[in-house]
Design a protein around this motif. Structure first.
Motif, PDB file in Angstrom:
ATOM      1  N   ALA A  63      22.763   4.543  40.740  1.00 16.19           N
ATOM      2  CA  ALA A  63      24.074   4.961  40.248  1.00 16.19           C
ATOM      3  C   ALA A  63      24.127   6.453  39.954  1.00 16.19           C
ATOM      4  N   GLU A  64      23.111   6.959  39.283  1.00 22.19           N
ATOM      5  CA  GLU A  64      23.094   8.363  38.903  1.00 22.19           C
ATOM      6  C   GLU A  64      21.954   9.088  39.621  1.00 22.19           C
ATOM      7  N   PRO A  65      22.273  10.093  40.436  1.00 20.17           N
ATOM      8  CA  PRO A  65      21.214  10.828  41.117  1.00 20.17           C
ATOM      9  C   PRO A  65      20.382  11.641  40.133  1.00 20.17           C
ATOM     10  N   THR A  66      19.120  11.788  40.449  1.00 21.11           N
ATOM     11  CA  THR A  66      18.252  12.612  39.626  1.00 21.11           C
ATOM     12  C   THR A  66      18.507  14.083  39.947  1.00 21.11           C
ATOM     13  N   GLU A  67      17.943  14.953  39.145  1.00 26.07           N
ATOM     14  CA  GLU A  67      18.084  16.388  39.405  1.00 26.07           C
ATOM     15  C   GLU A  67      17.499  16.742  40.757  1.00 26.07           C
ATOM     16  N   ALA A  68      16.341  16.158  41.090  1.00 22.07           N
ATOM     17  CA  ALA A  68      15.708  16.430  42.385  1.00 22.07           C
ATOM     18  C   ALA A  68      16.586  15.951  43.532  1.00 22.07           C
ATOM     19  N   GLN A  69      17.220  14.807  43.374  1.00 19.27           N
ATOM     20  CA  GLN A  69      18.105  14.289  44.410  1.00 19.27           C
ATOM     21  C   GLN A  69      19.329  15.172  44.589  1.00 19.27           C
ATOM     22  N   ARG A  70      19.887  15.652  43.481  1.00 14.09           N
ATOM     23  CA  ARG A  70      21.042  16.554  43.579  1.00 14.09           C
ATOM     24  C   ARG A  70      20.670  17.832  44.317  1.00 14.09           C
ATOM     25  N   TYR A  71      19.480  18.357  44.021  1.00 11.69           N
ATOM     26  CA  TYR A  71      19.032  19.583  44.701  1.00 11.69           C
ATOM     27  C   TYR A  71      18.880  19.346  46.199  1.00 11.69           C
ATOM     28  N   GLU A  72      18.169  18.276  46.563  1.00  8.07           N
ATOM     29  CA  GLU A  72      17.919  18.006  47.973  1.00  8.07           C
ATOM     30  C   GLU A  72      19.212  17.697  48.719  1.00  8.07           C
ATOM     31  N   ASN A  73      20.129  17.003  48.085  1.00  5.16           N
ATOM     32  CA  ASN A  73      21.412  16.735  48.716  1.00  5.16           C
ATOM     33  C   ASN A  73      22.194  18.029  48.953  1.00  5.16           C
ATOM     34  N   GLY A  74      22.070  18.970  48.011  1.00  9.34           N
ATOM     35  CA  GLY A  74      22.721  20.265  48.185  1.00  9.34           C
ATOM     36  C   GLY A  74      22.163  21.026  49.376  1.00  9.34           C
ATOM     37  N   VAL A  75      20.848  20.968  49.534  1.00 11.63           N
ATOM     38  CA  VAL A  75      20.209  21.617  50.696  1.00 11.63           C
ATOM     39  C   VAL A  75      20.713  20.984  51.982  1.00 11.63           C
ATOM     40  N   SER A  76      20.713  19.647  52.043  1.00 10.90           N
ATOM     41  CA  SER A  76      21.162  18.944  53.245  1.00 10.90           C
ATOM     42  C   SER A  76      22.613  19.264  53.561  1.00 10.90           C
ATOM     43  N   GLU A  77      23.458  19.291  52.529  1.00  6.50           N
ATOM     44  CA  GLU A  77      24.875  19.537  52.742  1.00  6.50           C
ATOM     45  C   GLU A  77      25.114  20.945  53.286  1.00  6.50           C
ATOM     46  N   LYS A  78      24.401  21.906  52.752  1.00  6.42           N
ATOM     47  CA  LYS A  78      24.538  23.284  53.235  1.00  6.42           C
ATOM     48  C   LYS A  78      24.152  23.388  54.706  1.00  6.42           C
ATOM     49  N   LEU A  79      23.031  22.761  55.083  1.00  4.23           N
ATOM     50  CA  LEU A  79      22.531  22.873  56.450  1.00  4.23           C
ATOM     51  C   LEU A  79      23.423  22.128  57.435  1.00  4.23           C
ATOM     52  N   ILE A  80      23.873  20.937  57.075  1.00  2.00           N
ATOM     53  CA  ILE A  80      24.694  20.187  58.031  1.00  2.00           C
ATOM     54  C   ILE A  80      26.084  20.805  58.164  1.00  2.00           C
TER      55      ILE A  80
END
Length: 203
Positions: A63-80
């Motif tokens: 339900a709630e992403p961790t800080e590490a997940q939020r960071y990695e998702n941000g990296v993925s979103e920027k690249l895609i």
């Protein structure tokens, strides 16, 4: 028109693939002067290798992403987002241990997102990143293109054609310099062959 220029060689100024991508981009922009170029150096700024954190938030595993997940998702979103905005992608892909650099693979792993670059249907997968052109500057120390054994051992150009085809990109062009470690004469001939192929690649 937008062009994304991607390098992945770890060799810096000694890199043949970096020289070729620079020449390809220069030739493309000369032929298409309205092109906007964005540069990505994966040897300097590579995403982390794919991990549970990188996939967790995207797959909605909790339900709630961790800080590490939020960071990695941000990296993925920027690249895609950067990738999807490009009309043309020029990629420097040296041949390391029979395949592409791990930095380049880590980038591709961030692009392979269901609903963004592909989807599955009852008839199989469908690529969603259609209408793009990919130009690969392929460099190799040995020669792999001229024999059955060499082609079987090559998981560089073949992999890139498959994965970008999976994304829906059918226009994948190769500018190849191989035999670069087989003596100065072979190296010079390989680089000349690659340079001669650039006009056709940007046509």
């Amino acid at each position: 028109m937008k062009l994304l220029h991607v390098d992945s060689s770890i060799l810096g100024s000694y890199s043949a693939s970096r020289k070729l991508t620079a020449d390809i981009v220069a030739a493309w922009t000369k032929k298409h002067p309205d092109t906007q170029v964005e540069y990505l150096d994966l040897a300097v700024d590579a995403p982390n290798h794919f991990s549970a954190d990188a996939i967790g938030i995207k797959a909605g595993l909790q339900a709630e992403p961790t800080e590490a997940q939020r960071y990695e998702n941000g990296v993925s979103e920027k690249l895609i987002t950067q990738f999807l905005a490009a009309d043309v992608i020029v990629i420097g892909a040296p041949f390391y241990n029979f395949t592409i650099p791990t930095q380049l693979k880590a980038w591709i792993d961030r692009l392979a997102q269901a609903g963004r670059t592909f989807k599955y249907t009852d008839k199989g997968s469908v690529g969603l990143a259609t209408g793009k052109t990919v130009i690969v500057a392929s460099t190799r120390g040995g020669i792999y293109s001229t024999s059955e054994g060499g082609q079987a051992a090559e998981h560089q150009e073949s992999y890139l054609k498959v994965v970008f085809g999976f994304f829906g990109i059918t226009d994948v062009r190769i500018v190849r310099a191989e035999g670069l470690a087989m003596g100065e004469e072979a190296k010079a001939a390989a680089l000349k062959s690659a340079q001669d192929a650039i006009p056709s690649a940007v046509a």
